[in-house]
Scaffold this active site. Structure first.
Site, short mmCIF file in Angstrom:
data_model
loop_
_atom_site.label_atom_id
_atom_site.label_comp_id
_atom_site.label_asym_id
_atom_site.label_seq_id
_atom_site.Cartn_x
_atom_site.Cartn_y
_atom_site.Cartn_z
N GLU A 16 15.96 28.93 76.36
CA GLU A 16 17.11 29.64 75.41
C GLU A 16 18.61 29.63 76.12
OE1 GLU A 16 17.30 31.50 72.70
OE2 GLU A 16 15.33 32.44 72.28
N ASN A 147 19.59 37.79 67.89
CA ASN A 147 19.87 36.44 68.01
C ASN A 147 20.94 35.96 67.30
OD1 ASN A 147 17.90 34.80 69.88
ND2 ASN A 147 16.26 35.65 68.49
N ASP A 196 16.90 31.91 64.55
CA ASP A 196 17.16 32.21 66.14
C ASP A 196 18.68 32.03 66.67
OD1 ASP A 196 16.25 32.66 68.70
OD2 ASP A 196 14.31 32.03 68.22
#
Length: 290
Positions: A16, A147, A196
């Protein structure tokens, strides 16, 4: 249309927070569940890893070197070797139930980090900001899983997404970057994927990694889908722009919660992809302390 390509021979657990460094010609990212920050130098192919004692939800590069790192229990300043130097603040949520997740910096060099409410029984997560003097402040609540943080180039809008609730929000900002009342930018239907991590381009469009959607999508400032790029994996997690012209999209993906059979069927899950695009992205600056 360009096809996504593998950055290099690597697969992580939950990559991420891809972050481009102009000065180093390098891509950084976190592997949240492994408690790591990675660096890949594009010119030399050098790959290095810094390990931390708990999950690394997100981070930002600091002006002058090092990192600000949001881990499960607290946000810290760390040096370039990953040595923790100073605790900025504790996690204002219950850290046993909500770890830090997506985050990044705004145009003023302030750091934002949101949490993810693991029980899922209500919207118990939040978004906080660390100002340039290291003052922490909770700026939004009523979130299940934060997110999609990104800031428009004209400094008028902050974008966020609530992944489990399948919605992207935008929040107006005043001249000092203080947030107003958030509004729905786009909701997603079953089968579309859920939003996301994200980034914005210089034309004001919002690029979202659609988790469980096999794709990256680009949305106009009005929320209309303009483009999509398919991936050979089910779970993209975040995007960022980088490269010399800021026209390369770096895409992180995950293999979290996949069983061995699914991993064998989709072995690139957890890889990092690159995608050349026709528009430059907005640069993400460092965290600045004063």
């Amino acid at each position: 249309m360009a096809e996504p390509q593998i950055l290099f021979d690597y697969t992580g657990h939950l990559p991420e927070c891809p972050t481009w460094s102009d000065a180093e010609n390098a891509l950084y990212w976190a592997d949240i569940l492994e408690g790591e920050i990675h660096r890949y130098h594009l010119s030399t192919g050098e790959h290095s890893v810094l390990s931390f004692h708990e999950e690394v939800g997100c981070f930002a590069l600091r002006e002058g070197g090092g990192f600000i790192v949001a881990m499960r229990n607290a946000i810290w300043l760390a040096d370039k070797h990953g040595l923790l130097q100073r605790k900025v603040c504790d996690n204002p949520s219950n850290p046993q139930l909500a770890r830090f997740n997506d985050g990044g910096t705004d145009h003023f060099g302030r750091f934002y980090a949101g949490t993810f409410w693991a029980p899922g029984d209500y919207n118990g997560a939040l978004l906080m900001r660390i100002d340039n003097d290291l003052t922490p402040e909770v700026i939004q609540c009523d979130i299940h899983g934060h997110n999609g943080l990104a800031f428009s180039d004209d400094r008028r809008w902050m974008y966020t997404s609530d992944t489990p609730n399948a919605v992207i929000y935008r929040t107006p900002l005043d001249e000092q970057g203080e947030p107003g009342k958030r509004e729905v930018f786009r909701r997603f239907q079953p089968g579309e994927g859920i939003p996301d991590g994200a980034a914005v381009d210089v034309e004001g469009c919002y690029w979202s990694a659609l988790f469980d959607g096999w794709r990256i999508a680009r949305f106009s400032p009005q929320g209309e889908q303009l483009e999509e790029y398919r991936l050979p994996v089910r779970y993209p997690t975040m995007v960022c722009f980088g490269g010399e012209d800021m026209q390369t999209l770096f895409i992180t993906t995950t293999r979290e919660n996949m069983d061995p059979q699914e991993v064998a069927e989709y072995p690139l899950s957890g890889a990092i992809f690159t995608l050349p695009v026709s528009v430059a992205g907005v640069k993400k600056g460092p965290f600045i302390t004063r």
